[in-house]
Design an enzyme around this catalytic site. Structure first.
Site, PDB file in Angstrom:
ATOM      1  N   ASP A  36       0.907  -1.141  -0.061  1.00 25.25           N
ATOM      2  CA  ASP A  36       0.027  -0.117  -0.114  1.00 25.25           C
ATOM      3  C   ASP A  36       0.973   1.211   0.067  1.00 25.25           C
ATOM      4  O   ASP A  36       2.009   1.177  -0.047  1.00 25.25           O
ATOM      5  CB  ASP A  36      -0.947  -0.042   1.268  1.00 25.25           C
ATOM      6  N   ASP A  37       0.251   2.199   0.084  1.00 26.56           N
ATOM      7  CA  ASP A  37       0.989   3.581   0.156  1.00 26.56           C
ATOM      8  C   ASP A  37       1.467   4.020   1.232  1.00 26.56           C
ATOM      9  O   ASP A  37       1.508   5.017   2.052  1.00 26.56           O
ATOM     10  CB  ASP A  37       0.459   4.796  -0.445  1.00 26.56           C
TER      11      ASP A  37
END
Ligand code: PRX
Length: 666
Positions: free
Chosen positions: A532-533
């Site tokens: 994910d970020d």
């Protein structure tokens, strides 16, 4: 990454014969923990902790729903039980005659600063803090924010909260005033505990002024913190050098040390909230991970005992700060549940030189040493002589946590630090999991450098492809967990919806870890990193969205996109693409703008989020619907443009060339 057919390190015979879990016992117990969790966890819970009231025996030891289509996610362990974690960490050991055992060997930043606190002294202090908290009206269920350096008073303050049933929220004392303010604003404590300051390496770090600023921000936003309890940590920062707000501020030495040293413990329900700990996610502000009482305690106690193979006489040292989950589970709770003696270190591993850790290991005869790959790489880079100068003969077990450990760093840790004698426990877990999840056990797991190896008891990992199909056997994909384990977080405090979406919204009925992972033909797990970020800088999670919002907060910045880039010591570093406002050129004329932007991030989050690179970007690669294509930015940042892939879906493919050309000017 090594392949599974490369060198494997079996557990040495002498280690196996004395280990809590030996050889094949692991697979038998693991099977039992999955097939019959009631039997497995009842036994562990009885063995590891002291209960005021046992859990119900007429229902399953864990009641849960992991599937949002069947109703809200909920997880309850050891229902009907009552216990107090401070009692388990402190009082019961004093009652059993271990009051004189050292709980903390404190090592200050400077070599000559040290101290000790026995279990009896810890009990006295915890009672005094609890009595002070009660005297100002803090009661069961109330929040308390703690922003302190690594001194024994920090875990003592956490335990005092647990004793009276208050919910602690420790904020790492490296976060900025704005970060601290947003956490205080979110949990709205009436009281904040801090210290005058700290010293780390050559730097004095005043903490009280940061708290003053944070409390100012909060009061402007409508939340007045009534009391600020300040420990005068004069070895680091003197009392005289900080402001005192009369009416609100109270000196610890006056208010706490004058209290009675006895204080009753609260009986806490199994699912009573124990603590909140803020952690970064891929979107929005950091979220308050909520852990509760009984399950968390069983998870921390069991993993501490079995993973570190703790035995009386060990001197244990975890270098993590209590501001992170590692410091909660493997400084404050796990080791104290086992009545361990441990080192608390306020300084940094490279001060006064890169031999500091090994000097402390020899001085205190440390047997178990637990740290992060970033520290291992930083020390490796300084050369072997800082290590070999010390004997380190007391060490018997090493640990690693926070990010994937690269095999080179693993080997250096094993061969140089551990003299090829000490097995390395590479423990994969998360703030959300509360305790170790995938980890070797010293007496039973052959080690492969770079692999966290096999699941701990009760943990059922699974690897899924992007559509949610389970991959059996060898394969690579998203790491999911199929069922709850005792120390799983229960919710995001104040936002159950976010909890459900983040962790249970990926695929039906499973917890999503946010990590990519490969399983080899021996069933070993190799964590690849976040999908994910979230950027893992020196083992700390930083959300790209948080850094972007800090950059955009600067008046010159129109848009920002942040990606990770490989870093030899930190693992990953922060790389920011910045589009300036109309009227600015890229690069800008003003040579100070870069520093100003970096300063904006440090102010909003803290020094740990400092971007290493600012890349001037007149435009960002976006799809026609306006979505930034971070995949492309990652390639440009990593100088891997030959493998950019298809860029034809970009609204304006020419931005890619412009960005590559500007890289050298950034
Ligand atoms: O990506 C994984 C990485 O750290 C993340 C969790 O970060 P945090 O909640 O801050 O907790 C850190 C300390 C437990 C994970 O999603 N991570 C943690 N330990 C390892 C790891 N990656 C690989 N190997 C590990 N041993």
């Amino acid at each position: 990454m090594v392949k599974s057919d490369e060198k494997v390190y079996p557990p040495p015979d002498d280690v196996v014969s004395s280990a809590h879990i030996q050889g094949k016992e692991y697979s038998e117990l693991y099977r039992q923990s999955i097939e019959n969790p009631d039997v497995f966890w009842s036994l562990q819970a009885n063995k590891l902790l002291t209960w005021n009231k046992k859990w119900r025996s007429d229902t399953a030891i864990c009641a849960y729903n992991f599937d949002t289509s069947l109703g809200p996610i909920n997880i309850r362990w050891f229902e009907g039980s009552e216990l107090n974690l401070c009692y388990n960490a402190v009082d019961r050991h004093v009652e059993a005659g271990y009051g004189d055992r050292v709980a903390f060997y404190w090592e200050g930043n400077d070599v000559e600063q040290d101290g000790k606190m026995t279990y009896q002294e810890l009990q006295n202090l915890v009672c005094q803090i609890s009595n002070y908290l009660k005297s100002v009206g803090i009661k069961k269920g109330d929040d308390v924010t703690i922003y302190m350096p690594m001194i024994p008073e920090l875990p003592a303050a956490m335990l005092a909260c647990a004793r009276i049933g208050a919910v602690h929220s420790v904020v790492f004392a490296g976060f900025s005033a704005e970060s601290l303010a947003s956490r205080i604003q979110d949990s709205k404590p009436r009281l904040v505990v801090t210290a005058t300051g700290s010293k780390r390496g050559p730097k004095e770090i005043p903490l009280k002024p940061i708290v003053d600023e944070a409390l100012d921000i909060c009061s402007k936003q409508g939340h007045m913190v009534e009391k600020c309890l300040v420990y005068d940590h004069h070895q680091a920062v003197s009392k005289e050098s900080v402001n005192f707000h009369s009416g609100r501020d109270v000196w610890w030495q006056d208010a706490v040390l004058t209290q009675s040293t006895s204080c009753p413990v609260e009986r806490m329900d199994a699912e009573a909230p124990l603590f909140k700990l803020y952690t970064s996610g891929s979107t929005g502000k950091p979220k308050a991970v909520l852990h509760t009482t009984a399950g968390y305690a069983v998870g921390a106690a069991a993993t501490f005992k079995y993973v570190f193979d703790y035995k009386p006489g060990d001197i244990y040292w975890c270098t993590a700060d209590c501001g992170w989950i590692t410091g909660h589970s493997y400084v404050t709770y796990g080791p104290l549940f086992s009545c361990a003696s441990q080192v608390l270190f306020e300084g940094v591993p490279t001060w006064p030189d890169a031999g500091r850790c090994w000097q402390i290991v020899d001085k205190l005869k440390v047997t178990i040493f637990y740290t992060a790959p970033t520290a291992i790489r930083a020390l490796n880079a300084k050369g072997d002589s800082y290590v070999t100068k010390y004997s380190r003969s007391s060490l018997r077990l090493l640990g690693s946590v926070g990010e994937p450990i690269n095999p080179e760093a693993w080997r250096w840790y094993y061969e140089v630090v551990g003299n090829s004698r000490c097995p390395i426990m590479d423990t994969w877990w998360q703030t959300e999991t509360g305790a170790h999840m995938i980890t070797p056990l010293v007496g039973s797991t052959p080690l492969k450098p770079g692999s966290a190896t096999l699941p701990f008891f009760g943990v059922e990992p699974c690897i899924c492809d992007e559509k949610g199909n389970e991959i059996h056997g060898e394969g690579e994909g998203l790491l999911m967990i199929k069922r709850p384990w005792p120390s799983i977080m229960r919710t995001v405090a104040g936002n159950h919806d976010r909890f459900e979406k983040t962790y249970f919204g990926m695929f039906k009925g499973m917890y999503f870890t946010g990590d990519g992972c490969r399983r080899d033909s021996d069933g070993y797990y190799w964590i690849i990193g976040r999908v994910d970020d979230v950027i893992n800088v020196s083992g700390h999670r930083i959300g790209t969205a948080e850094v972007e919002s800090a950059l955009v907060g600067h008046p010159a910045c129109a848009e920002a996109a942040v990606v990770p880039v490989e870093h030899a010591i930190k693992g990953q570093a922060i790389y920011a693409f910045v589009t300036l406002m109309e009227g600015y050129s890229h690069p800008p004329q003003d040579p100070t703008l870069k520093e100003a932007l970096i300063g904006a991030v440090r102010k909003a989050i803290g020094a740990i989020a400092t971007p290493d690179f600012i890349h001037w970007a007149p435009g960002l690669p976006k799809t026609r619907s306006g979505k930034i294509m971070r995949r492309i930015l990652r390639k440009i940042a990593g100088k891997e443009e030959e493998s950019l892939g298809d860029i034809s879906t970009l609204a304006d493919p020419s931005v890619v060339e412009t960005l590559i050309a500007l890289r050298e000017n950034s």
